[in-house]
Enzyme design. Structure first.
Site, PDB file in Angstrom:
ATOM      1  N   LYS A   1       6.631  -2.118   1.830  1.00 24.14           N
ATOM      2  CA  LYS A   1       5.463  -1.510   2.482  1.00 24.14           C
ATOM      3  C   LYS A   1       4.257  -2.424   2.335  1.00 24.14           C
ATOM      4  CE  LYS A   1       3.343   3.009   3.062  1.00 24.14           C
ATOM      5  NZ  LYS A   1       3.437   2.957   4.513  1.00 24.14           N
TER       6      LYS A   1
ATOM      7  N   GLU B   1      12.250   2.509  13.957  1.00 24.51           N
ATOM      8  CA  GLU B   1      11.389   3.575  13.437  1.00 24.51           C
ATOM      9  C   GLU B   1      10.122   3.570  14.266  1.00 24.51           C
ATOM     10  OE1 GLU B   1      10.034   2.688   9.390  1.00 24.51           O
ATOM     11  OE2 GLU B   1      10.175   0.548   9.831  1.00 24.51           O
TER      12      GLU B   1
ATOM     13  N   ARG C   1      -7.830 -20.218  -1.493  1.00 25.49           N
ATOM     14  CA  ARG C   1      -6.833 -19.993  -0.447  1.00 25.49           C
ATOM     15  C   ARG C   1      -5.745 -21.057  -0.451  1.00 25.49           C
ATOM     16  NH1 ARG C   1      -5.145 -20.832   4.589  1.00 25.49           N
ATOM     17  NH2 ARG C   1      -4.458 -19.006   5.776  1.00 25.49           N
TER      18      ARG C   1
ATOM     19  N   LEU D   1      11.420   1.172   6.968  1.00 27.41           N
ATOM     20  CA  LEU D   1      10.834   1.566   5.692  1.00 27.41           C
ATOM     21  C   LEU D   1      11.501   2.887   5.273  1.00 27.41           C
ATOM     22  CD1 LEU D   1       8.475   0.972   3.638  1.00 27.41           C
ATOM     23  CD2 LEU D   1       7.275   2.812   4.820  1.00 27.41           C
TER      24      LEU D   1
ATOM     25  N   TYR E   1       0.827  -1.203   0.000  1.00 26.07           N
ATOM     26  CA  TYR E   1       0.000   0.000   0.000  1.00 26.07           C
ATOM     27  C   TYR E   1       0.858   1.249   0.000  1.00 26.07           C
ATOM     28  CZ  TYR E   1       1.002   0.938   4.956  1.00 26.07           C
ATOM     29  OH  TYR E   1       1.631   1.241   6.138  1.00 26.07           O
TER      30      TYR E   1
ATOM     31  N   HIS F   1      -1.198 -20.944   0.557  1.00 26.74           N
ATOM     32  CA  HIS F   1      -0.098 -20.020   0.851  1.00 26.74           C
ATOM     33  C   HIS F   1       0.695 -19.675  -0.402  1.00 26.74           C
ATOM     34  CE1 HIS F   1      -1.233 -20.967   4.875  1.00 26.74           C
ATOM     35  NE2 HIS F   1      -0.186 -20.392   5.430  1.00 26.74           N
TER      36      HIS F   1
ATOM     37  N   ARG G   1       8.114   3.923  -4.875  1.00 22.08           N
ATOM     38  CA  ARG G   1       8.199   2.939  -3.789  1.00 22.08           C
ATOM     39  C   ARG G   1       7.162   1.834  -3.983  1.00 22.08           C
ATOM     40  NH1 ARG G   1       7.721   4.998   2.269  1.00 22.08           N
ATOM     41  NH2 ARG G   1       5.557   5.270   1.610  1.00 22.08           N
TER      42      ARG G   1
END
Ligand code: PMP
Length: 294
Positions: A149, A182, A100, A207, A33, A102, A52
């Site tokens: 991210k 961070e 579903r 990040l 995101y 993995h 990014r």
């Protein structure tokens, strides 16, 4: 007027916006995101955020959901339909919808794209920055690829909740050696007792904040040198200033850490100066510009 979201090709009422139950973002946090600030009709640092996003997608081998030009057109349209001139656009890309499992779908599926926007009053952030905010420290319990991210934010959410419960704005995360990594959703900086501006190098431990990158440029423009090195909680507690950076907070002075005042407990001059100079250095992309220019 009702709020509008973009979900996989459609502009829909925000209240009705939904993704499939087998979206891999929902099932596995398999997605990334970005949050981009809108300020008085401009996207702030849009290029950095979209660069990014490309990097995050490529690290996870998720295809881009559309061209950058088309994506910027969607961001503009969501802002326009919500009549937002100052606030934030949120965009999320997941690997898509598949039974579903993995492992990635054997036959690649179309990545899913969701875009939402919300208004914010820039004066509120300025008022908070003028007073300064509280932070607490928490152990950094995240995985080793926090440079990507991803929407897998459970440790960040738990740390932020602990901050809320302590009456603080942010949780400053600390690695096993006692070094600050961070914030739960921010990068952290200090001004040492000797006047050095210090922030952790953007290696895999943090990040690489887009605001952090712009603040590095602001510091250079202001003639301030920056040491990119790790620092401890003890150094932060003994610092002249501690502050956070993020698209949501710009430059935000921390005036107490774990209930102890930083210096005299008031916002410091370096953070105040960096905040004041920020908008003059950041990239501004007009909301109503041509979609060809972004
Ligand atoms: N670190 C983390 C963990 C974050 O979630 C964020 C906000 N997205 C930041 C730093 C700051 O990044 P930016 O300046 O790009 O908002």
């Amino acid at each position: 007027m009702f709020r509008t979201a973009y979900v996989n090709g459609r502009y829909v009422r925000h209240a009705d916006a939904a993704v499939h139950v087998e979206d891999r973002g929902y099932q596995l946090a398999d997605g990334v995101y970005e949050v981009v600030e809108l300020h008085e009709g401009d996207f702030i640092d849009l290029t950095g955020h979209l660069d990014r996003l490309d990097r995050s997608l490529s690290e996870l081998a998720i295809a881009a959901p559309m061209s950058r030009l088309a994506l910027v057109a969607v961001l503009r349209e969501v802002a326009r339909r919500n009549r937002i001139r100052s606030g934030f656009v949120y965009l999320q890309v997941t690997r898509g919808v598949a039974p579903r499992d993995h492992a990635f779908p054997k036959t690649p599926v179309r990545p899913a794209l969701v875009v939402t926007a919300r208004p914010a009053d820039p004066a509120k952030g300025d008022a908070m920055a003028a007073a300064g905010v509280a932070a607490i420290t928490r152990p950094d319990e995240r995985w080793d690829r926090v440079d990507i991210k991803t929407i897998g934010l459970l440790p960040n959410a738990l740390a932020k909740q602990a901050a809320r419960e302590a009456g603080a704005l942010e949780a400053i995360l600390v690695d096993a050696d006692g070094h600050v990594t961070e914030g739960a959703s921010t990068n952290v900086w200090i001004v040492t007792a000797d006047g050095a501006l210090v922030t952790r190098p953007a290696d895999r431990g943090i990040l690489r904040g887009i605001t952090r990158t712009t603040v590095l440029k602001v510091a250079a423009a202001e003639g301030l040198s920056v040491e990119e090195r790790r620092f401890t909680v003890a150094e932060a507690l003994a610092a002249r200033e501690v502050f956070l950076t993020s698209a949501g907070n710009l430059v935000m002075p921390i005036v107490t850490l774990d209930g102890r005042p930083i210096a005299n407990g008031a916002p410091g001059s370096v953070a105040t100066r960096l905040r004041a100079a920020f908008r003059g250095v950041a990239e501004h992309v007009p909301l109503q510009g041509s979609n060809k220019s972004a």
